[in-house]
Design a protein around this motif. Sequence first.
Motif: not given
Ligand SMILES: [Zn+2]
Length: 258
Positions: A78-79, A236, A198
């Motif tokens: 997701d990054h 996030h 994160d």
């Molecule tokens: Zn993440």
Amino acid sequence: MFLPVVEPWFALEALDPTILKITEPHTDPLIRANLFLVRGRERDLLIDGGNGIVPLRPFLSSRLTKPVVALCTHAHVDHVGAIHEFEERLVHPLEAEALAHPAGDESLFFEDFPLAFRQMLQRIGYRDVPPLMITALPDLAYDPGSYRLVPTPATRLVDDGDVVETGDRHFEVLHLPGHSPGQIGLFEPRTGILFGGDAIYDGTLLADGPGMSLGAYVRTLERLLALDVTVVHGGHGASFDRLRLHDLCRDHLARWRA
Ligand SMILES: [Zn+2]
Ligand SMILES: [Zn+2]
């Protein structure tokens, strides 16, 4: 399952005159990572690349007037999605391999996520995750089953103490392992702004899944507690101040030590 088509795929918010936050609102919060674009005097700095469901650059094009340095805080799916779209690509040495050679089993279907990762979510009492990670389609022809990451060789490896600069701003690279071996943050001493990836965000931190290290994460949070931070822009969720940073660190440390 019916999914609406949305355009544009990304949402944009100006956090201040020089920092834009970009998100993918139609993804499940589990993979809804933040991307940040820091406008510099000589170059712009993109921090993280989202999921790569659709290309980012066309969405940003009218706002990009300078060369872009794209930095990946860690190589989780997701990054990293859009990092390959940029000429300069920075990552920590311990994440470079995963960025350059994605496993090829990336999926938007939760059942395809690694078993150890799904078991960790269950163990920590994470909410129920839906079967599909997107709640809309970027276009009518989009097939969620076709989702894959693009192999992305880094052009510069950065480690603790290195500086990433935009001409007028200097960000110090902090190696913040735990969530991922080569997780990095960017800290601007002059303003106290921290981009935490994160390693730190306002939510449940994930510390004992595959590739994660609880022991390293404890030391990372202890380091963040001692840092002269004013604002955290996390990987996030919403941004937060130093008080909230301390609450989050102390809560997680207490839970992990119990
Ligand atoms: Zn993440
Ligand atoms: Zn991650």
